[in-house]
Design an enzyme around this catalytic site. Sequence first.
Site, PDB file in Angstrom:
ATOM      1  N   GLU A 254      21.031  23.124  -3.697  1.00  0.00           N
ATOM      2  CA  GLU A 254      21.207  21.818  -3.062  1.00  0.00           C
ATOM      3  C   GLU A 254      21.735  20.773  -4.056  1.00  0.00           C
ATOM      4  O   GLU A 254      21.175  20.603  -5.147  1.00  0.00           O
ATOM      5  CB  GLU A 254      19.865  21.377  -2.465  1.00  0.00           C
ATOM      6  CG  GLU A 254      19.883  20.014  -1.807  1.00  0.00           C
ATOM      7  CD  GLU A 254      20.910  19.886  -0.700  1.00  0.00           C
ATOM      8  OE1 GLU A 254      20.989  20.782   0.154  1.00  0.00           O
ATOM      9  OE2 GLU A 254      21.645  18.877  -0.694  1.00  0.00           O
ATOM     10  N   THR A 296      25.674  20.510   3.632  1.00  0.00           N
ATOM     11  CA  THR A 296      25.251  21.893   3.397  1.00  0.00           C
ATOM     12  C   THR A 296      25.865  22.847   4.425  1.00  0.00           C
ATOM     13  O   THR A 296      26.319  23.941   4.082  1.00  0.00           O
ATOM     14  CB  THR A 296      23.715  22.038   3.501  1.00  0.00           C
ATOM     15  OG1 THR A 296      23.106  20.985   2.783  1.00  0.00           O
ATOM     16  CG2 THR A 296      23.244  23.360   2.976  1.00  0.00           C
ATOM     17  N   HIS A 412      17.353  17.235  -3.305  1.00  0.00           N
ATOM     18  CA  HIS A 412      18.097  16.487  -2.286  1.00  0.00           C
ATOM     19  C   HIS A 412      17.865  15.004  -2.482  1.00  0.00           C
ATOM     20  O   HIS A 412      16.768  14.586  -2.863  1.00  0.00           O
ATOM     21  CB  HIS A 412      17.634  16.914  -0.885  1.00  0.00           C
ATOM     22  CG  HIS A 412      18.554  16.464   0.208  1.00  0.00           C
ATOM     23  ND1 HIS A 412      18.627  15.151   0.615  1.00  0.00           N
ATOM     24  CD2 HIS A 412      19.466  17.143   0.953  1.00  0.00           C
ATOM     25  CE1 HIS A 412      19.531  15.048   1.565  1.00  0.00           C
ATOM     26  NE2 HIS A 412      20.069  16.237   1.787  1.00  0.00           N
ATOM     27  N   ASP A 471      26.017  23.391  -3.430  1.00  0.00           N
ATOM     28  CA  ASP A 471      26.593  23.267  -2.077  1.00  0.00           C
ATOM     29  C   ASP A 471      27.566  22.089  -1.954  1.00  0.00           C
ATOM     30  O   ASP A 471      28.549  22.152  -1.241  1.00  0.00           O
ATOM     31  CB  ASP A 471      25.509  23.227  -0.985  1.00  0.00           C
ATOM     32  CG  ASP A 471      24.579  22.017  -1.070  1.00  0.00           C
ATOM     33  OD1 ASP A 471      24.596  21.309  -2.090  1.00  0.00           O
ATOM     34  OD2 ASP A 471      23.821  21.802  -0.101  1.00  0.00           O
ATOM     35  N   HIS A 472      27.287  20.992  -2.679  1.00  0.00           N
ATOM     36  CA  HIS A 472      28.165  19.813  -2.630  1.00  0.00           C
ATOM     37  C   HIS A 472      27.675  18.824  -3.670  1.00  0.00           C
ATOM     38  O   HIS A 472      26.653  19.064  -4.320  1.00  0.00           O
ATOM     39  CB  HIS A 472      28.168  19.173  -1.233  1.00  0.00           C
ATOM     40  CG  HIS A 472      26.789  18.949  -0.688  1.00  0.00           C
ATOM     41  ND1 HIS A 472      25.957  17.962  -1.150  1.00  0.00           N
ATOM     42  CD2 HIS A 472      26.073  19.631   0.238  1.00  0.00           C
ATOM     43  CE1 HIS A 472      24.813  18.021  -0.519  1.00  0.00           C
ATOM     44  NE2 HIS A 472      24.833  19.040   0.330  1.00  0.00           N
TER      45      HIS A 472
HETATM   46  C1  GP9 Z   1      18.546  20.451   5.098  1.00  0.00           C
HETATM   47  C2  GP9 Z   1      19.579  20.741   4.083  1.00  0.00           C
HETATM   48  C3  GP9 Z   1      20.048  19.513   3.383  1.00  0.00           C
HETATM   49  O1  GP9 Z   1      18.246  21.497   5.931  1.00  0.00           O
HETATM   50  O2  GP9 Z   1      20.610  21.466   4.617  1.00  0.00           O
HETATM   51  O3  GP9 Z   1      20.922  18.793   4.100  1.00  0.00           O
HETATM   52  P1  GP9 Z   1      22.266  18.139   3.553  1.00  0.00           P
HETATM   53  O4  GP9 Z   1      22.096  16.673   3.750  1.00  0.00           O
HETATM   54  O5  GP9 Z   1      22.452  18.456   2.114  1.00  0.00           O
HETATM   55  O6  GP9 Z   1      23.330  18.720   4.386  1.00  0.00           O
HETATM   56 MN    MN Z   2      23.035  20.037   0.890  1.00  0.00          MN
END
Ligand code: GP9
Ligand code: MN
Length: 616
Positions: A254, A296, A412, A471-472
């Site tokens: 994340e 994500t 996050h 992921d980003h």
């Molecule tokens: C929550 C996770 C985080 O299930 O995918 O969310 P994001 O904001 O990074 O897409």
């Molecule tokens: Mn994410």
Amino acid sequence: MSKMKQMYLNLKKFKLIGIVLILLWIKTLIVMLAGFNITPHSLMDICLLLINSIGSLMIVLGVSFYFRKKIHAFTLFLMMVIITGILYADLLYFRFYSDYVTLPILFQFKNVGGIGPSTFELMSPWDVLLFIDILWAGWYLKKKRRMPSIKPREKATYLLAGTAVVMLTILLGLIKSPYLFEEVYDREQMVTAIGPFNYHLYDTGYALGVNLNPLTASRNDTSSPLKYTKSKENEQTDLFGIAKGKNVILISMESTQNFVINKKIEGEEITPFLNSLVDESFYFNQIYDQTAQGKTSDSEFMIDTGLYPLASGSVFVRNPDNVFKGMPHILKESGGYYSAVFHGNDATFWNRNRMYDSLGYDRFFSKKDYEVTEENSVNYGIKDIPFFDQSVSYLQDLPRPFYSRFITLTNHFPFLLEEKDQFISEASTKVDVVNRYVTTVRYEDEAIKEFFGKLKEEGIYEDSIFVLYGDHYGISEKYEPGVMELLGMEDTTLNHVQLQQVPLIIHIPGTEGKTITSIGGEVDIRPTILHLLGIESRENLSFGHNLFTRVKNHPVIFRDGGFVTEKYIFKDNMCYRRKNGEAVMDNQCDSYKEIARKELGMSDDIIYGDLLRFLE
Ligand code: GP9
Ligand code: MN
């Protein structure tokens, strides 16, 4: 009465509307210049900025008399409030995302919640200035009893004049940016050209219109994207099939950006485990985040389908019932793989429960499969250490070989962590978000280390290939100065683009490590995994390139039409030399722009038209 006098009297009737129009026009201009940071680069840009909101404002304010004989004071006031409200909502959204609101994103709030931090945090005391004229208008319009009556002919002339200004705006917009409507994903280009109100109107029409695409699409529509994707290079390497038949364990890290790898804070590594893993893995250190509003879910989508995410909203939310050829489908067909996703959040978040069926997953372990307590949770849910810990027992029971994705969560925004979970002290930049970020990344690193330890104990490690990817971005532009400070970087376009890199580590037990410096993006992960598993993937409609053989000058394309190539960076409609960040003539980027337009357009056609159903 002379003609001139008559004309003057006729115009006088519109005095009040004129004043409101001027007030709203000035506000819009200020928001575009100071809020959206739109910088005019030419005389044409100045002209567009000056006129692009006038036509739409005229048309909307006309609602106060289209249906009545007289101007209706309350309706005029209401229109003023609505327009100011839209402008202010746009401004708040822009302050957080540096982007413009789209219709699909409003609908996906039910799946993902609204603006991240508290809306209050995004407000400034100066914002009051946007509303002062409304107070005046409320007082003035209430006091003014006699409103002028407007004749039908005058109404028609007014509407025509408003429409003519809108048409002129579009015409000038097209002269400035000929691909304005082909590149709808370039929202900055669109708002700069046709203004925020015309943009919202177009965006709404477009978002509603594409819902009809599946009705008109046919098998013929697949031929040009098929031809294009089949023509991709498909060089073989010694690595083809090196991980044949192994379990695949993807770890979605994340919000993990590449700058944390091998970076120390006051002598301590932020990611000690990942750093050691990098030495024994293929480490791709020039991989760019290609996600858009689906965050994500967009990264998951790219990895599973090799398609680009949508420019607005998440495919997971907008098109969950489409037919896709997902990684689970391919691996089941060619290697009898079982597939599962592990994630400690609610199954409905990002609409995952529905989308995973379409992507071909056999099982989704979500929040209800975990023991989630207040004690073992933070921020969005279960912390990464208990998450991995509890997942291992499920993993042991999966049929082999399996394709699995573990989606971490602790790192996050806004990066919260109790002191007892902090393995490193906070950084000490001026930006708290960044200071906390290093502690949550460090925690994630520890969780992954423990996970690897468990997999070794259980004997799963040796039979698996691991794909770890950020992921980003984690630190949005708003907080980026903190990262620049942390890294001692200057705040330049080049450095900003470099910060969009996410780590990609492919670990195959027993294989020597190597750092691979060629550029790539998340859309390239799928063909790379397939290559290592020894699966031929060329015939599948997808846009990724095998990262081991990726053609050097093929652009890494972003969802807003920007891109990075070996030599150039195209960002916010400016072309830069990648070596030194120097701005160069636009035409140097033209051929790549064409490729970006083509690929993004085809990918959108596949999704909007649900074209993969014709290839089943
Ligand atoms: C929550 C996770 C985080 O299930 O995918 O969310 P994001 O904001 O990074 O897409
Ligand atoms: Mn994410």
